[in-house]
Design an enzyme around this catalytic site. Sequence first.
Site, PDB file in Angstrom:
ATOM      1  CG  ASP A 278      -1.841   1.258   1.191  1.00 41.28           C
ATOM      2  OD1 ASP A 278      -2.453   1.489   0.239  1.00 41.28           O
ATOM      3  OD2 ASP A 278      -1.821   1.794   2.331  1.00 41.28           O
ATOM      4  CB  SER A 279       0.309   4.729  -0.622  1.00 50.64           C
ATOM      5  OG  SER A 279      -1.130   4.778   0.117  1.00 50.64           O
TER       6      SER A 279
ATOM      7  CE1 TYR B 159       3.073   6.129  -3.415  1.00 50.90           C
ATOM      8  CE2 TYR B 159       1.734   4.193  -4.503  1.00 50.90           C
ATOM      9  CZ  TYR B 159       2.853   4.763  -3.873  1.00 50.90           C
ATOM     10  OH  TYR B 159       3.982   4.064  -3.732  1.00 50.90           O
ATOM     11  N   GLY B 160      -3.143   9.350  -3.569  1.00 54.58           N
ATOM     12  CA  GLY B 160      -4.291   9.600  -4.017  1.00 54.58           C
ATOM     13  C   GLY B 160      -4.589  10.912  -5.218  1.00 54.58           C
TER      14      GLY B 160
ATOM     15  CB  CYS C  90      -3.095   0.568  -2.558  1.00 57.07           C
ATOM     16  SG  CYS C  90      -3.168   2.254  -3.057  1.00 57.07           S
ATOM     17  CG  ASN C  91      -9.493   0.918  -3.404  1.00 50.78           C
ATOM     18  OD1 ASN C  91     -10.389   0.133  -3.909  1.00 50.78           O
ATOM     19  ND2 ASN C  91      -9.182   0.766  -2.109  1.00 50.78           N
ATOM     20  CB  THR C  92      -4.752   5.044  -5.381  1.00 46.95           C
ATOM     21  OG1 THR C  92      -5.841   5.643  -4.334  1.00 46.95           O
ATOM     22  CG2 THR C  92      -4.464   6.110  -6.250  1.00 46.95           C
TER      23      THR C  92
ATOM     24  CD  GLU D  77       0.272   7.197   4.995  1.00 50.35           C
ATOM     25  OE1 GLU D  77       1.264   7.231   5.437  1.00 50.35           O
ATOM     26  OE2 GLU D  77      -0.473   5.885   5.162  1.00 50.35           O
TER      27      GLU D  77
ATOM     28  CB  CYS E 223      -9.587   4.824   0.096  1.00 50.65           C
ATOM     29  SG  CYS E 223      -7.932   5.233   0.714  1.00 50.65           S
ATOM     30  CB  THR E 224      -6.687   0.030   1.851  1.00 50.60           C
ATOM     31  OG1 THR E 224      -5.707   0.493   1.489  1.00 50.60           O
ATOM     32  CG2 THR E 224      -7.368  -0.873   0.999  1.00 50.60           C
ATOM     33  CG  HIS E 225      -5.030   5.276   3.923  1.00 51.25           C
ATOM     34  ND1 HIS E 225      -4.498   4.571   2.796  1.00 51.25           N
ATOM     35  CD2 HIS E 225      -3.886   5.921   4.573  1.00 51.25           C
ATOM     36  CE1 HIS E 225      -2.801   4.936   2.994  1.00 51.25           C
ATOM     37  NE2 HIS E 225      -2.837   5.547   3.859  1.00 51.25           N
TER      38      HIS E 225
HETATM   39  N1  DGL Z   1      -4.859   3.113   0.442  1.00 55.30           N
HETATM   40  C1  DGL Z   1      -4.944   3.594  -0.752  1.00 55.30           C
HETATM   41  C2  DGL Z   1      -6.077   3.407  -1.644  1.00 55.30           C
HETATM   42  O1  DGL Z   1      -6.865   2.461  -1.264  1.00 55.30           O
HETATM   43  C3  DGL Z   1      -3.956   4.879  -1.120  1.00 55.30           C
HETATM   44  C4  DGL Z   1      -4.448   6.075  -0.288  1.00 55.30           C
HETATM   45  C5  DGL Z   1      -3.390   7.117  -0.627  1.00 55.30           C
HETATM   46  O2  DGL Z   1      -2.139   7.080  -0.702  1.00 55.30           O
HETATM   47  O3  DGL Z   1      -3.983   8.360  -1.206  1.00 55.30           O
HETATM   48  O4  DGL Z   1      -6.592   4.092  -2.340  1.00 55.30           O
END
Ligand code: DGL
Length: 277
Positions: A13-14, A45-46, A76-78, A161, A195-197
């Site tokens: 993941d990011s 990363y978003g 990570c979805n992104t 984060e 988003c996994t966050h």
């Molecule tokens: N956790 C990530 C996701 O699922 C990335 C979030 C990010 O880095 O902006 O999209």
Amino acid sequence: MPFPVPAPIGIFDSGYGGLTILEDIVRRLPDYDYIYLGDNARAPYGNRSFDVVYEFTLQSVRKLFSMGCPLVILACNTASAKALRNIQQRDLPLLDPSRRVLGVIRPTVELVGTISHTRHVGVLGTLGTISSHSYPLELQKLFPDISVAQRACLLWASIVEAGECRSAGADFFVRQDVSALLADDPLLDTVILACTHYPLLLPKIQAVMPPSVRILSQGPVVADSLADYLKRHPEMDLRLSKNATVQYLTTENPERFSAAASVFLSSPVEARRVTFF
Ligand code: DGL
């Protein structure tokens, strides 16, 4: 050719978000070994461009491959939205066609189509995931009767984060984005935390979401899908080591990662720092 030495599953993941997926995967598949890699130095990363997310994600996948992982999950979805297809189609055949890289979008979409009654589904994600239209496109392919409302939550991953997911300041942004999504489609009965966050903000999301709306976190979905994948692919399962260990790697300060991850996972974690060059 000699049979490769069994090795851990890589989870990428990011930053901290993939820990929400790792936790459910370890609960579901406790015997396997895992290497978690968070690119915290470059998270989030978003809001980054397609090319940059692809480049960063590929570096992490290569790193996990260099550590032996035959299978890498982009938790990570992104990254799944912006890099997975290129990596699967362009890079894997050159790097090692026998390894696999899997994402989190497809299993989520497959489940959502079976649980929504109103056939109105909401998606909360990063700007990258939302503007890629990956969810509406995938849902359209599998369940054309579902209508999708989306909302890019520009600050949520940064809040996580920064270690602010329990702070009162986060309430404002969560309320603002959830209200905007609900205003877009009052018939929503299922909202994907794409988003996994975001599961780390769950109590705040629940506080502003009507109880009639089901909030879908991806951890259990991805864990079930991985278990099913391994059942269907015994040749991959044989290549995975099973000593019930988890290693944590970060591109940022490992003490900071360990402290934050220990809170998210409610158990002590000791991370190491990795570099790509
Ligand atoms: N956790 C990530 C996701 O699922 C990335 C979030 C990010 O880095 O902006 O999209």
